[in-house]
Enzyme design. Sequence first.
Site, PDB file in Angstrom:
ATOM      1  N   ARG A  86       0.860  -1.179   0.000  1.00 11.60           N
ATOM      2  CA  ARG A  86       0.000   0.000   0.000  1.00 11.60           C
ATOM      3  C   ARG A  86       0.901   1.235   0.000  1.00 11.60           C
ATOM      4  O   ARG A  86       1.687   1.438   0.930  1.00 11.60           O
ATOM      5  CB  ARG A  86      -0.899   0.004   1.239  1.00 11.60           C
ATOM      6  CG  ARG A  86      -1.661   1.301   1.433  1.00 11.60           C
ATOM      7  CD  ARG A  86      -2.582   1.262   2.659  1.00 11.60           C
ATOM      8  NE  ARG A  86      -3.218   2.544   2.844  1.00 11.60           N
ATOM      9  CZ  ARG A  86      -3.046   3.323   3.905  1.00 11.60           C
ATOM     10  NH1 ARG A  86      -2.267   2.953   4.899  1.00 11.60           N
ATOM     11  NH2 ARG A  86      -3.661   4.488   3.978  1.00 11.60           N
ATOM     12  N   HIS A 130      -2.719  10.954   1.072  1.00  9.93           N
ATOM     13  CA  HIS A 130      -2.144  10.708   2.402  1.00  9.93           C
ATOM     14  C   HIS A 130      -1.458  12.007   2.838  1.00  9.93           C
ATOM     15  O   HIS A 130      -0.266  12.071   3.032  1.00  9.93           O
ATOM     16  CB  HIS A 130      -1.169   9.521   2.346  1.00  9.93           C
ATOM     17  CG  HIS A 130      -0.932   8.858   3.676  1.00  9.93           C
ATOM     18  ND1 HIS A 130      -1.126   7.502   3.892  1.00  9.93           N
ATOM     19  CD2 HIS A 130      -0.522   9.351   4.860  1.00  9.93           C
ATOM     20  CE1 HIS A 130      -0.816   7.204   5.151  1.00  9.93           C
ATOM     21  NE2 HIS A 130      -0.454   8.310   5.759  1.00  9.93           N
ATOM     22  N   GLU A 175      -7.161   8.632   6.727  1.00  3.60           N
ATOM     23  CA  GLU A 175      -7.371   9.239   8.042  1.00  3.60           C
ATOM     24  C   GLU A 175      -7.833  10.698   7.999  1.00  3.60           C
ATOM     25  O   GLU A 175      -7.116  11.612   8.412  1.00  3.60           O
ATOM     26  CB  GLU A 175      -6.088   9.147   8.875  1.00  3.60           C
ATOM     27  CG  GLU A 175      -5.614   7.725   9.090  1.00  3.60           C
ATOM     28  CD  GLU A 175      -4.488   7.616  10.124  1.00  3.60           C
ATOM     29  OE1 GLU A 175      -3.937   8.659  10.497  1.00  3.60           O
ATOM     30  OE2 GLU A 175      -4.191   6.494  10.552  1.00  3.60           O
ATOM     31  N   ASN A 310      -6.975   1.767  10.339  1.00  2.00           N
ATOM     32  CA  ASN A 310      -5.659   1.994  10.921  1.00  2.00           C
ATOM     33  C   ASN A 310      -5.841   1.950  12.431  1.00  2.00           C
ATOM     34  O   ASN A 310      -6.508   2.811  12.999  1.00  2.00           O
ATOM     35  CB  ASN A 310      -5.094   3.355  10.514  1.00  2.00           C
ATOM     36  CG  ASN A 310      -4.814   3.421   9.019  1.00  2.00           C
ATOM     37  OD1 ASN A 310      -4.928   2.413   8.319  1.00  2.00           O
ATOM     38  ND2 ASN A 310      -4.430   4.593   8.544  1.00  2.00           N
ATOM     39  N   TYR A 312      -3.878   1.650  16.161  1.00  2.17           N
ATOM     40  CA  TYR A 312      -2.629   1.663  16.927  1.00  2.17           C
ATOM     41  C   TYR A 312      -2.848   1.493  18.424  1.00  2.17           C
ATOM     42  O   TYR A 312      -2.122   0.786  19.090  1.00  2.17           O
ATOM     43  CB  TYR A 312      -1.867   2.971  16.676  1.00  2.17           C
ATOM     44  CG  TYR A 312      -1.311   3.042  15.275  1.00  2.17           C
ATOM     45  CD1 TYR A 312      -0.097   2.455  14.963  1.00  2.17           C
ATOM     46  CD2 TYR A 312      -2.021   3.658  14.242  1.00  2.17           C
ATOM     47  CE1 TYR A 312       0.419   2.487  13.673  1.00  2.17           C
ATOM     48  CE2 TYR A 312      -1.517   3.694  12.951  1.00  2.17           C
ATOM     49  CZ  TYR A 312      -0.299   3.108  12.675  1.00  2.17           C
ATOM     50  OH  TYR A 312       0.197   3.123  11.397  1.00  2.17           O
ATOM     51  N   GLU A 376      -3.315  -0.272   8.418  1.00  2.00           N
ATOM     52  CA  GLU A 376      -2.120   0.093   9.187  1.00  2.00           C
ATOM     53  C   GLU A 376      -2.229  -0.479  10.587  1.00  2.00           C
ATOM     54  O   GLU A 376      -3.277  -0.373  11.222  1.00  2.00           O
ATOM     55  CB  GLU A 376      -1.965   1.617   9.321  1.00  2.00           C
ATOM     56  CG  GLU A 376      -1.526   2.321   8.078  1.00  2.00           C
ATOM     57  CD  GLU A 376      -1.375   3.832   8.286  1.00  2.00           C
ATOM     58  OE1 GLU A 376      -1.099   4.267   9.418  1.00  2.00           O
ATOM     59  OE2 GLU A 376      -1.544   4.558   7.292  1.00  2.00           O
TER      60      GLU A 376
HETATM   61  C1  FCB Z   1      -0.901   7.010  10.908  1.00  3.42           C
HETATM   62  C2  FCB Z   1      -0.500   7.513   9.554  1.00  3.42           C
HETATM   63  C3  FCB Z   1       0.783   6.957   9.049  1.00  3.42           C
HETATM   64  C4  FCB Z   1       1.819   6.796  10.135  1.00  3.42           C
HETATM   65  C5  FCB Z   1       1.243   6.122  11.346  1.00  3.42           C
HETATM   66  C6  FCB Z   1       2.228   5.919  12.471  1.00  3.42           C
HETATM   67  O1  FCB Z   1      -1.726   7.942  11.529  1.00  3.42           O
HETATM   68  O2  FCB Z   1      -1.497   7.226   8.613  1.00  3.42           O
HETATM   69  O3  FCB Z   1       1.231   7.760   8.000  1.00  3.42           O
HETATM   70  O4  FCB Z   1       2.418   7.997  10.416  1.00  3.42           O
HETATM   71  O5  FCB Z   1       0.150   6.844  11.816  1.00  3.42           O
END
Ligand code: FCB
Length: 803
Positions: A86, A130, A175, A310, A312, A376
């Site tokens: 990607r 992006h 995002e 995405n 985290y 992500e």
């Molecule tokens: C996300 C972004 C990506 C990267 C990660 C850690 O928010 O999409 O570009 O920076 O965080």
Amino acid sequence: MTATTISARGETLSFPDGFVWGAATAAYQVEGATREGGRGVSIWDTFSRTPGRVAGGHTGDVACDHYHRHADDVRMMAELGLGAYRFSVAWPRVQPSGSGPVNAAGLDFYDRLVNELLAADITPYVTLYHWDLPQELEDRGGWTDRDTAHRFADYARAVHDRLGDRVGTWMTINEPWVAAFLGYGIGAHAPGRASAAEAFRASHHLLLAHGLGARVLRDAGAREIALTLNLAPVMTPGQVSDPDLVPSAADAEAVNRVDCLLNRQFLDPVLRGEYPEPVLAIVDRIAGLGHVLDGDLETINQPIDLLGINYYTPCVVRSEPGEPANAAYPGTEDVMFSGAHAPTTAMGWPIVPTGLSRLLVRLSRDFPEVGLIVTENGAAFDDVVTGDRVHDTDRTAFFDNHLRAAHEAIEAGVDLRGFLAWSLMDNFEWAEGYHKRFGIVHVDFETQRRLPKDSALWYREVIRRNGLRRERARRPTLEAVAARAGVSRSTVSRVINGESMVSDEFREIVMKAVAELGYVPNSAARSLVTRRTDTVALVVSDVSDGSHAGDSLFSATVRSTVRELEEAGKHVTLMLADTPRSRQRVEQYVTSGHVDGVVLVSAHGADTLPGALAGTSVPAVLLGRPAVATRTPYVDVDNAGGAAAAVRHLLDRGRSRIAAISGPPDVTAAQERLRGYRETLREAGHRLIVAVGDLTHASGAEAMRRLLRDDPGLDAVFAAGDLMALGALRVLHESGRRVPDDVAVVGFDDIEAACYAVPPLTTVRGLRAEQARAAVRLLLRHLDGGPVSSATLPTELVIRQST
Ligand code: FCB
């Protein structure tokens, strides 16, 4: 929900057949070559080249030089066995000014990249946006301007025209929450604007761009259309470890409101064609709804084939009456954003793998018609290169645990189609520059050498077997090393951290145990010795020429801050930075690990210390808004708002010739107060009459004399500090003016002497104690790895007899 059966073949936790395994990057983070091939300027070029915006002053000018090294990079992907890559297309390469003619050379690059990927049997997943908006579009209003959404659709068509015969999967926007709220809401990202109203407008236009783009792509015959959102399950601190915990009604309301702002503000319009009620109410209050036109929601609600997630870390909140709104989440008054009690990554993000399974199950339940893909997931850690290896056990464990969570969700029936690791290689991590490494491949930014980390080799194995080993790899712990060596955990930690206090004999025993067990120190082990000092530096930075003009403004705040820090169990080191040498000393002291964090009181716009501290990795909080925006969060009182209230009060009392005695131009707070005065008076259609003082009593008296000389008929004075107001009162008495009958006087700060003045002084109270408390709370949250953002506290007008 589609039921997927996965056979757990023997030792493997298998993923469904055809599951997509890959890795992701984004154009500005990896390409470099920002001035080549006819590329135009993007907002990230402008932002990163502005001092103080990105850690270390880093830019994406070279990044991973992917633009020139893409062929080698594709070979490396093939060696790792990736099935998908990607990447994003840089809009300014395709349309240098964001609209109009297409730059063929820019598209050639992506054309070559796609061909190389296909030749290597790697499926290209293209993200169209992006975050690198062409600067010319930003100059015309950027995402706050509706037209940008239409320009995006044109651009999407141009890229599809060239690559559509070979690219099947198209992601419109990456995002939108981050682009709108970090870019336009708090200015931590490009374009660096800080307005809640603009953030909401940008957010809507990003969604509109998605809808218009999706329609264009569909008409052009795109096979699979997707949108990528940063999504996070929102929960209370207690729910992090116990998802079944039933929150109080107040906590449940806080959770729901934040969920609406972070997740449903995007999910609902795209997948249901409507904004959730609580979002509409907040947007209406903050930005109005004039930018949401009839038909927009239908446009946004285009059918999509895939939702990119995405993930985290979760978002942890609870109700806290009186807490000001988090600036990144406008509308979250009375909500406290806290960190989770969990280990964190180098970004300070708590690691909660179950957050991913909860999120997937919830999405699948709420939106069963759309396929899901993790676009992500990954983590930054402080990697260490040992010879030609990077033993990034923390990262491997992170992926392993998140993939187990994903597997669980699939077993529960979630239609999850793939997993794309963030990131293929270390790269430009936005406001963090190159300091934060997310890659499964290490990049030496001096030489551009790529080195697959252990996590990449582990991932290759996962891809090969289309699943995880059922048994988790046992990882030797710090405790195991300590037990084997017969020493304490902290001795092991000291040896690992290379501290000189340990005897050679112990060092040897410990290192032998480390070698025998194959122990790889993780960040927790490394931090045992180095991190906790339980000491916070309170730095008072004063660049004034010894007049101590800021004293009255700050002494109360400093006292309260010390008290708050001590109550939180911290030792406080108070440091004065009033000369270039002492400022340098402070910087050295702070960065050499003597303190956990810093509270910085800096009153002067010319001060370089806030910028210098922003470039270090030591958590810091500023008391007072800096003149030049930095990444460091601050807590300020609403100086401009307070001044405006004071002036409005004078207007209400029927005064029209209102003078101001302002503070020195380089004191940021004083300037804000002057702004409040200026704007309110202008709005009322009255003339500005300004004399400058230096916040002292004598300067107030002197300014008052000047004002009376120049305009004997003035009927009110607003002084940007109480001491100056008291000086003004004295001169008014001396000149035979009656206060307030002839001249009304308002001060600022509510120092003790204000209520003993004759007559007692009307003034603006800044809630200094609250400011100190909020700053300390912010720092503690920062130290815990929780999300932090700046806050501005309201002021209060205290009306006494001088008006
Ligand atoms: C996300 C972004 C990506 C990267 C990660 C850690 O928010 O999409 O570009 O920076 O965080």
